[in-house]
Design a protein around this motif. Structure first.
Motif, PDB file in Angstrom:
ATOM      1  N   ARG A   1     -10.290   2.101  -9.491  1.00  0.00           N
ATOM      2  CA  ARG A   1      -9.306   1.465  -8.626  1.00  0.00           C
ATOM      3  C   ARG A   1      -7.941   1.894  -9.140  1.00  0.00           C
ATOM      4  O   ARG A   1      -7.829   2.431 -10.238  1.00  0.00           O
ATOM      5  CB  ARG A   1      -9.441  -0.066  -8.641  1.00  0.00           C
ATOM      6  CG  ARG A   1      -9.201  -0.702  -9.994  1.00  0.00           C
ATOM      7  CD  ARG A   1      -9.669  -2.148 -10.056  1.00  0.00           C
ATOM      8  NE  ARG A   1      -9.424  -2.722 -11.376  1.00  0.00           N
ATOM      9  CZ  ARG A   1     -10.162  -2.487 -12.452  1.00  0.00           C
ATOM     10  NH1 ARG A   1     -11.216  -1.680 -12.373  1.00  0.00           N
ATOM     11  NH2 ARG A   1      -9.872  -3.038 -13.616  1.00  0.00           N
TER      12      ARG A   1
ATOM     13  N   ASP B   1     -14.680   1.735  -4.985  1.00  0.00           N
ATOM     14  CA  ASP B   1     -13.840   1.128  -6.026  1.00  0.00           C
ATOM     15  C   ASP B   1     -14.357  -0.253  -6.386  1.00  0.00           C
ATOM     16  O   ASP B   1     -14.927  -0.968  -5.544  1.00  0.00           O
ATOM     17  CB  ASP B   1     -12.388   1.054  -5.565  1.00  0.00           C
ATOM     18  CG  ASP B   1     -11.663   2.381  -5.765  1.00  0.00           C
ATOM     19  OD1 ASP B   1     -12.277   3.326  -6.299  1.00  0.00           O
ATOM     20  OD2 ASP B   1     -10.474   2.463  -5.391  1.00  0.00           O
TER      21      ASP B   1
ATOM     22  N   HIS C   1       0.834  -1.204   0.000  1.00  0.00           N
ATOM     23  CA  HIS C   1       0.000   0.000   0.000  1.00  0.00           C
ATOM     24  C   HIS C   1       0.871   1.257   0.000  1.00  0.00           C
ATOM     25  O   HIS C   1       0.608   2.220  -0.743  1.00  0.00           O
ATOM     26  CB  HIS C   1      -0.929  -0.014   1.206  1.00  0.00           C
ATOM     27  CG  HIS C   1      -1.893   1.123   1.239  1.00  0.00           C
ATOM     28  ND1 HIS C   1      -1.566   2.359   1.773  1.00  0.00           N
ATOM     29  CD2 HIS C   1      -3.175   1.226   0.801  1.00  0.00           C
ATOM     30  CE1 HIS C   1      -2.603   3.181   1.659  1.00  0.00           C
ATOM     31  NE2 HIS C   1      -3.592   2.514   1.071  1.00  0.00           N
TER      32      HIS C   1
ATOM     33  N   ARG D   1      -9.596   1.294  -2.987  1.00  0.00           N
ATOM     34  CA  ARG D   1      -9.361   2.236  -1.895  1.00  0.00           C
ATOM     35  C   ARG D   1     -10.472   2.239  -0.860  1.00  0.00           C
ATOM     36  O   ARG D   1     -10.223   2.464   0.332  1.00  0.00           O
ATOM     37  CB  ARG D   1      -9.163   3.636  -2.476  1.00  0.00           C
ATOM     38  CG  ARG D   1      -7.882   3.755  -3.309  1.00  0.00           C
ATOM     39  CD  ARG D   1      -7.934   4.924  -4.255  1.00  0.00           C
ATOM     40  NE  ARG D   1      -8.912   4.666  -5.336  1.00  0.00           N
ATOM     41  CZ  ARG D   1      -9.050   5.462  -6.396  1.00  0.00           C
ATOM     42  NH1 ARG D   1      -8.301   6.539  -6.521  1.00  0.00           N
ATOM     43  NH2 ARG D   1      -9.946   5.162  -7.322  1.00  0.00           N
TER      44      ARG D   1
ATOM     45  N   PRO E   1      -9.418  -0.322   2.605  1.00  0.00           N
ATOM     46  CA  PRO E   1      -8.764  -0.691   1.348  1.00  0.00           C
ATOM     47  C   PRO E   1      -8.425  -2.176   1.250  1.00  0.00           C
ATOM     48  O   PRO E   1      -8.201  -2.841   2.257  1.00  0.00           O
ATOM     49  CB  PRO E   1      -7.499   0.163   1.333  1.00  0.00           C
ATOM     50  CG  PRO E   1      -7.227   0.466   2.775  1.00  0.00           C
ATOM     51  CD  PRO E   1      -8.565   0.543   3.439  1.00  0.00           C
TER      52      PRO E   1
END
Length: 200
Positions: free
Chosen positions: A64, A108, A43, A104, A182
């Motif tokens: 995304r 998304d 991430h 996220r 996420p």
């Protein structure tokens, strides 16, 4: 569609196994602590890319973020090297491509689709390794009666879809109303040289 819901000796759940292909879920291929560590590293450490696509005759943002690595890339992050080793050992395929998707939040998604089989070596599976928040994948038959599977992809789980399933089923991660954190998906494939792609 044969939905056995059975488990093999290794704890893998068989979701589909018939003439249309095979789909399995391994709920805890990666332990929770390792999955959380890998999620944080990817991430924060990956250069994520946004994209645009044409949909309903207009250009829109891809909902995304994405990234892609060939496994022979000298810059392949150490976390992806580790994940590659675990997935190759578990599923016995010579994966050479890793597509990454970062969802996220609940907004998304990825629309129903199948992988482009012209880009993938015939007979080789696709494996999706999930990190982060749990999202539900919808797998739907292309022909009537259009059987549907809804599979919760928890952190550390791995979903295998055989090459043949892409002929008969679409898969998607749909938007949802409830807030959610996420999720990162790692899509392992055996691709034709020079081909790239994202995952689910």
């Amino acid at each position: 569609m044969k939905q056995a819901g059975l488990f093999d000796a290794g704890g893998t759940r068989i979701l589909l196994d018939d003439v249309s292909g095979k789909i399995t879920l391994t709920p805890d291929l990666i332990d929770a602590q390792t999955a959380a560590r890998w999620f944080r590293a990817l991430h924060d450490g990956i250069v994520w890319k946004s994209g645009r696509r044409v949909m309903y005759e207009r250009e829109v943002d891809v909902p995304r973020l994405r990234a892609h690595f060939r496994t022979d890339d000298p810059a392949l992050p150490d976390v992806l090297q580790q994940a590659l080793g675990r997935v190759r050992a578990a599923f016995g395929a010579p994966f050479d491509s890793i597509g990454l998707n970062l969802y996220r939040d609940q907004h998304d998604s990825v629309a129903p689709h199948n992988d482009k089989l012209a880009d993938i070596i015939r007979g080789q599976p696709i494996v999706l390794l999930s990190l982060g928040a749990t999202r539900t994948m919808t797998i739907r038959g292309k022909q009537p009666p259009r059987h549907v599977l809804r599979v919760d992809l928890d952190a550390g789980s791995a979903l295998l879809m055989s090459w043949e399933t892409q002929l008969h089923y679409d898969h998607a991660i749909l938007k949802q109303r409830a807030p959610i954190g996420p999720r990162i998906s790692l899509a392992f494939r055996v691709r034709e040289a020079g081909k790239t792609g994202d995952g689910s």
